[in-house]
Design an enzyme around this catalytic site. Sequence first.
Site, mmCIF file in Angstrom:
data_model
loop_
_atom_site.group_PDB
_atom_site.id
_atom_site.type_symbol
_atom_site.label_atom_id
_atom_site.label_comp_id
_atom_site.label_asym_id
_atom_site.label_seq_id
_atom_site.Cartn_x
_atom_site.Cartn_y
_atom_site.Cartn_z
ATOM 1 N N ASP A 91 0.823 -1.214 0.000
ATOM 2 C CA ASP A 91 0.000 0.000 0.000
ATOM 3 C C ASP A 91 0.857 1.263 0.000
ATOM 4 O O ASP A 91 2.035 1.243 0.340
ATOM 5 C CB ASP A 91 -0.924 0.016 1.232
ATOM 6 C CG ASP A 91 -0.166 0.072 2.560
ATOM 7 O OD1 ASP A 91 0.839 -0.653 2.698
ATOM 8 O OD2 ASP A 91 -0.565 0.850 3.450
ATOM 9 N N GLU A 147 0.259 -1.282 5.545
ATOM 10 C CA GLU A 147 1.329 -0.900 6.471
ATOM 11 C C GLU A 147 1.126 0.531 6.926
ATOM 12 O O GLU A 147 1.333 0.876 8.087
ATOM 13 C CB GLU A 147 2.692 -1.056 5.798
ATOM 14 C CG GLU A 147 3.879 -0.911 6.746
ATOM 15 C CD GLU A 147 4.386 0.510 6.921
ATOM 16 O OE1 GLU A 147 5.199 0.749 7.826
ATOM 17 O OE2 GLU A 147 3.960 1.408 6.160
HETATM 18 ZN ZN LIG Z 1 6.898 2.143 3.927
#
Ligand SMILES: [Zn+2]
Length: 446
Positions: free
Chosen positions: A107, A202
Amino acid sequence: MKSVFAFMLGLFIAVSIQAQTVKPPKESAFDRFLRYVKIDTQSAEDQTTVPSTKKQLVLANLLAKELTELGAEEVNVSEFGIVYAKISGNLADNLRVPVVGFIAHMDTSPAVSGENVNAIIHKNYQGGDIVLPKDPTQVITAANTPVLKELIGDDIITADGTTLLGSDDKAGIAEVMTMVDTLIQNPQIKHGHLAIAFTPDEEVGGGIEKFDVKHFGAVFAYTVDGKSLGMINEETWSARAAVVTFKGMSTHPGMAKGIMVNAAFALGDYLGRFPQDMLPETTEGRVGFVHPYAGVADIEQSSIKVLLRDFDLSGLDAKEKMLRDMMAQTQSKFPKVKISIAVEENYKNMKEVLKNYPELTENAFEATRRAGLKPRLEPIRGGTDGARLTFRGLPTPNLFTGGNNFHGKLEFNSRRGLEKTTETLINLVQLFAEKANPNLKRHHKN
Ligand SMILES: [Zn+2]
């Protein structure tokens, strides 16, 4: 003298031949990177599902397909969009070498759009500012970006000024994929079993909770999610969060005399006690902070949320004590307000665990040197997925990717950044094999 010269020449030829015998990957890290950044994988805050956005699955499924085509084994995408794969070792006794894992996240930050990323290649950079073509107010200035000096002659990759680039962390993905590609093309490069994972979310902190450490099967891992070439992270903050609550007494203001207790004034007094040299806006490097960042000012009940950050647990304890002492001082000034504090642990400095595994950083340093780079440690003023994995039993420092200016339109990476990181990863898997099998010959470029 002569024999030393002959020996050196022989060594030089041997190394050159070895270097020539490494077959190139099917696709370079540079080309892979340019393909992956076109895929929008922006994650979203405050979602109840993992992945937080369905579009991350487009990249997850593509990576799984590519891993299978490259020859990786046990490739699968979990119900949470995590891509797992294994690369078999090619040693006589693979079990002597710990299974090493490599993790990168798919992401991109919710802070800036990652839609229609149009990567611009600034060929043979010769110094100076880099103006992004679609928005000339977006300028990567040489003055604010000292690392640019190291990139003279390199091909720098930026976005066009309207989006982020997504080097964080598609660089990590391209580098790990190209390592896999190179290793499978070159069975003469010796390594033990490897585990690969690409994770969603993340940037919003949700993906790693769904990470199956046991299924992953690694003994140690590295996240490939860091910054400039050579920079290695084995330290993150230790982090706590506090909520301080002030309870007053509300009544009709027309008949409030002697009755009303306005909690907002106690909150104001408390905020006034924060030391100005201990805030995010006044600290850097290894210095921790306290950060009152959101609150409510109300007569009946006021409250303030505070982040506490420090690299040392003793420093974090001292900050918590300070918040409690400040509370006692405010309390004695506002005896009618009922003040309380609740503190919770967010995450701990991964160094607390990684100090027991010095070989992880040592091997990363040596792999970096073998790629002709200068390794250095930098503490991260934040948390990483690796920090959370480290405390779940998978020690995981963080490696550089060559990228810079994350989460913004000025993000960049470079051809050399991608290539040298890939080379470092290949050196690293060989180092783990060499250390377990001291008679293995080195096989690396110098
Ligand atoms: Zn990163």
